[in-house]
Design a protein around this motif. Sequence first.
Motif, mmCIF file in Angstrom:
data_model
loop_
_atom_site.group_PDB
_atom_site.id
_atom_site.type_symbol
_atom_site.label_atom_id
_atom_site.label_comp_id
_atom_site.label_asym_id
_atom_site.label_seq_id
_atom_site.Cartn_x
_atom_site.Cartn_y
_atom_site.Cartn_z
ATOM 1 N N ASN A 59 -5.822 16.915 9.487
ATOM 2 C CA ASN A 59 -5.367 17.025 8.155
ATOM 3 C C ASN A 59 -3.948 16.632 7.743
ATOM 4 O OD1 ASN A 59 -7.745 18.439 7.297
ATOM 5 N ND2 ASN A 59 -7.058 20.307 8.275
ATOM 6 N N TYR A 60 -2.941 16.801 8.591
ATOM 7 C CA TYR A 60 -1.806 16.434 8.558
ATOM 8 C C TYR A 60 -1.560 14.736 8.695
ATOM 9 C CZ TYR A 60 0.759 20.887 8.518
ATOM 10 O OH TYR A 60 1.361 22.032 8.030
ATOM 11 N N TRP A 61 -2.903 14.207 9.699
ATOM 12 C CA TRP A 61 -2.787 12.681 10.015
ATOM 13 C C TRP A 61 -3.188 12.056 8.764
ATOM 14 C CZ3 TRP A 61 -6.914 9.410 9.462
ATOM 15 C CH2 TRP A 61 -6.676 7.932 9.961
ATOM 16 N N LEU A 62 -4.098 12.766 7.798
ATOM 17 C CA LEU A 62 -4.556 12.119 6.550
ATOM 18 C C LEU A 62 -3.561 12.114 5.745
ATOM 19 C CD1 LEU A 62 -7.295 11.086 5.393
ATOM 20 C CD2 LEU A 62 -7.644 13.566 4.476
ATOM 21 N N ILE A 63 -2.780 12.889 5.577
ATOM 22 C CA ILE A 63 -1.590 13.102 4.606
ATOM 23 C C ILE A 63 -0.573 11.770 5.077
ATOM 24 C CG2 ILE A 63 0.506 14.352 4.004
ATOM 25 C CD1 ILE A 63 -1.262 16.740 3.964
ATOM 26 N N THR A 64 -0.297 11.509 6.353
ATOM 27 C CA THR A 64 0.619 10.692 6.851
ATOM 28 C C THR A 64 -0.155 9.282 6.649
ATOM 29 O OG1 THR A 64 1.239 12.171 8.687
ATOM 30 C CG2 THR A 64 1.810 9.749 8.871
ATOM 31 N N TYR A 65 -1.495 9.293 6.905
ATOM 32 C CA TYR A 65 -2.078 7.910 6.392
ATOM 33 C C TYR A 65 -1.713 7.370 5.095
ATOM 34 C CZ TYR A 65 -6.140 4.628 6.316
ATOM 35 O OH TYR A 65 -6.986 3.518 6.208
ATOM 36 N N LEU A 66 -1.990 8.250 4.100
ATOM 37 C CA LEU A 66 -2.040 7.947 2.771
ATOM 38 C C LEU A 66 -0.658 7.474 2.604
ATOM 39 C CD1 LEU A 66 -4.372 10.705 1.408
ATOM 40 C CD2 LEU A 66 -5.057 8.329 1.638
ATOM 41 N N PHE A 67 0.501 8.453 2.736
ATOM 42 C CA PHE A 67 1.596 8.326 2.553
ATOM 43 C C PHE A 67 2.194 6.923 3.056
ATOM 44 C CE2 PHE A 67 6.170 8.325 4.306
ATOM 45 C CZ PHE A 67 6.777 8.567 3.214
ATOM 46 N N THR A 68 1.703 6.588 4.286
ATOM 47 C CA THR A 68 1.979 5.161 5.052
ATOM 48 C C THR A 68 1.589 3.960 3.964
ATOM 49 O OG1 THR A 68 2.055 6.378 6.961
ATOM 50 C CG2 THR A 68 2.340 3.778 6.907
ATOM 51 N N GLY A 69 0.077 4.230 3.775
ATOM 52 C CA GLY A 69 -0.296 3.387 2.836
ATOM 53 C C GLY A 69 0.244 2.989 1.433
ATOM 54 N N VAL A 70 0.517 3.918 0.842
ATOM 55 C CA VAL A 70 1.295 4.060 -0.704
ATOM 56 C C VAL A 70 2.740 3.319 -0.294
ATOM 57 C CG1 VAL A 70 2.470 5.525 -2.067
ATOM 58 C CG2 VAL A 70 0.310 6.134 -1.542
ATOM 59 N N TRP A 71 3.382 3.732 0.775
ATOM 60 C CA TRP A 71 4.812 3.047 1.147
ATOM 61 C C TRP A 71 4.605 1.734 1.394
ATOM 62 C CZ3 TRP A 71 6.530 1.041 5.744
ATOM 63 C CH2 TRP A 71 7.974 0.423 5.840
ATOM 64 N N GLN A 72 3.331 1.277 1.878
ATOM 65 C CA GLN A 72 3.432 -0.214 2.518
ATOM 66 C C GLN A 72 2.749 -1.093 1.258
ATOM 67 O OE1 GLN A 72 0.438 -2.097 3.013
ATOM 68 N NE2 GLN A 72 1.448 -3.892 4.143
ATOM 69 N N SER A 73 2.065 -0.568 0.334
ATOM 70 C CA SER A 73 1.593 -1.548 -0.471
ATOM 71 C C SER A 73 2.121 -1.270 -2.182
ATOM 72 C CB SER A 73 -0.041 -1.137 -0.513
ATOM 73 O OG SER A 73 -0.303 0.165 -1.168
ATOM 74 N N ALA A 74 2.768 -0.089 -2.249
ATOM 75 C CA ALA A 74 2.989 0.012 -3.765
ATOM 76 C C ALA A 74 4.152 -1.107 -4.040
ATOM 77 C CB ALA A 74 3.841 1.448 -4.009
ATOM 78 N N GLY A 75 4.984 -1.657 -3.607
ATOM 79 C CA GLY A 75 6.138 -2.353 -4.010
ATOM 80 C C GLY A 75 5.305 -3.722 -4.363
ATOM 81 N N TRP A 76 4.439 -4.331 -3.378
ATOM 82 C CA TRP A 76 3.741 -5.523 -3.767
ATOM 83 C C TRP A 76 2.869 -5.581 -4.847
ATOM 84 C CZ3 TRP A 76 4.508 -10.240 -2.253
ATOM 85 C CH2 TRP A 76 3.484 -11.116 -2.381
ATOM 86 N N GLY A 77 2.122 -4.291 -5.194
ATOM 87 C CA GLY A 77 1.254 -4.117 -6.214
ATOM 88 C C GLY A 77 1.951 -4.185 -7.741
ATOM 89 N N THR A 78 3.237 -3.864 -7.395
ATOM 90 C CA THR A 78 4.040 -4.038 -8.866
ATOM 91 C C THR A 78 4.159 -5.230 -9.472
ATOM 92 O OG1 THR A 78 6.110 -4.004 -7.727
ATOM 93 C CG2 THR A 78 5.336 -1.793 -8.196
ATOM 94 N N ILE A 79 4.235 -6.334 -8.791
ATOM 95 C CA ILE A 79 4.245 -7.785 -9.116
ATOM 96 C C ILE A 79 3.433 -8.003 -10.230
ATOM 97 C CG2 ILE A 79 4.299 -10.135 -8.563
ATOM 98 C CD1 ILE A 79 4.887 -9.366 -5.525
ATOM 99 N N ILE A 80 2.043 -7.607 -10.017
ATOM 100 C CA ILE A 80 1.018 -7.979 -10.976
ATOM 101 C C ILE A 80 1.359 -7.156 -12.431
ATOM 102 C CG2 ILE A 80 -1.307 -7.784 -11.682
ATOM 103 C CD1 ILE A 80 -1.961 -8.173 -8.966
ATOM 104 N N TYR A 81 1.866 -5.936 -12.211
ATOM 105 C CA TYR A 81 2.036 -5.044 -13.297
ATOM 106 C C TYR A 81 3.342 -5.447 -14.307
ATOM 107 C CZ TYR A 81 -1.683 -2.171 -11.817
ATOM 108 O OH TYR A 81 -2.947 -1.656 -11.246
ATOM 109 N N LEU A 82 4.286 -5.688 -13.470
ATOM 110 C CA LEU A 82 5.611 -6.261 -13.996
ATOM 111 C C LEU A 82 5.335 -7.459 -14.800
ATOM 112 C CD1 LEU A 82 8.222 -5.651 -11.120
ATOM 113 C CD2 LEU A 82 8.114 -4.596 -13.394
#
Length: 251
Positions: free
Chosen positions: A132-155
């Motif tokens: 359960n903790y691993w799942l949270i860590t997995y999701l948090f890491t994915g958000v941290w890795q991808s969120a910044g790049w995804g903002t390019i299209i929205y900006l």
Amino acid sequence: FKYGPIYGVVIAFKDYNIFKGIMDSPWIGFEAFEKIFQRSDFYTALRNTFLLNGLDLLFSFPAPIILAILLNELKLPWFKKMTQTVYYLPHFLSWVIIGGMVYQLFSTNTGIINQALMDLGFEPIPFLSDKNYWLITYLFTGVWQSAGWGTIIYLAALTGINKELYEAAEVDGANRLRKIWHITLPGIRSTIVVLLIINIGHMASIGFDRPYILGNAMVQDYADVLSTFVYRVGLQSGQYTIATAVGLFQS
């Protein structure tokens, strides 16, 4: 590079022998698929693929939208550019490097966070060994890795919104949140819908590197997905027919 390798799909319908090659290996029809559907670990991998992709869609998809709106609201141009650059950087890091960083931070006995917790008198948190903790860590890491790049299209989409709408809203007494809700979000709605459709279209496919590097034997119930299943069955066990059949099923 896309259509040429499709010829190899016939391996899924043959008793493939690496020494005989594709042409001379005997046909077995749909026997490989029958074997797949009888394996419980296949259904676990299929469930985990949809689970991790579904949770990623729930948490990682809104993150760049929120981040783009926050960046758009920044008034200092130099600070906005610097912040954008910092948020983009994780996208260019290999998952091998990110995996090393995750283990340095979240490892139960030697991780920086757990070391700090133990120094304060708290029990260590099993970020990587409890599923359960691993799942949270997995999701948090994915958000941290991808969120910044995804903002390019929205900006880019945000730059297309007429600035006069904001000025008119300000004259009418709208605060910042009202302007975001009634002007910014409707202005990028079509972009959000298109990207949502594309993301839903990728629900059955999942990258190999992220679950493989972050996963371990203790969290196999969540970490084993179709891509790692193909690797384990195809490359480690040498069952090329089964691996090809799973890949074809996934496609």
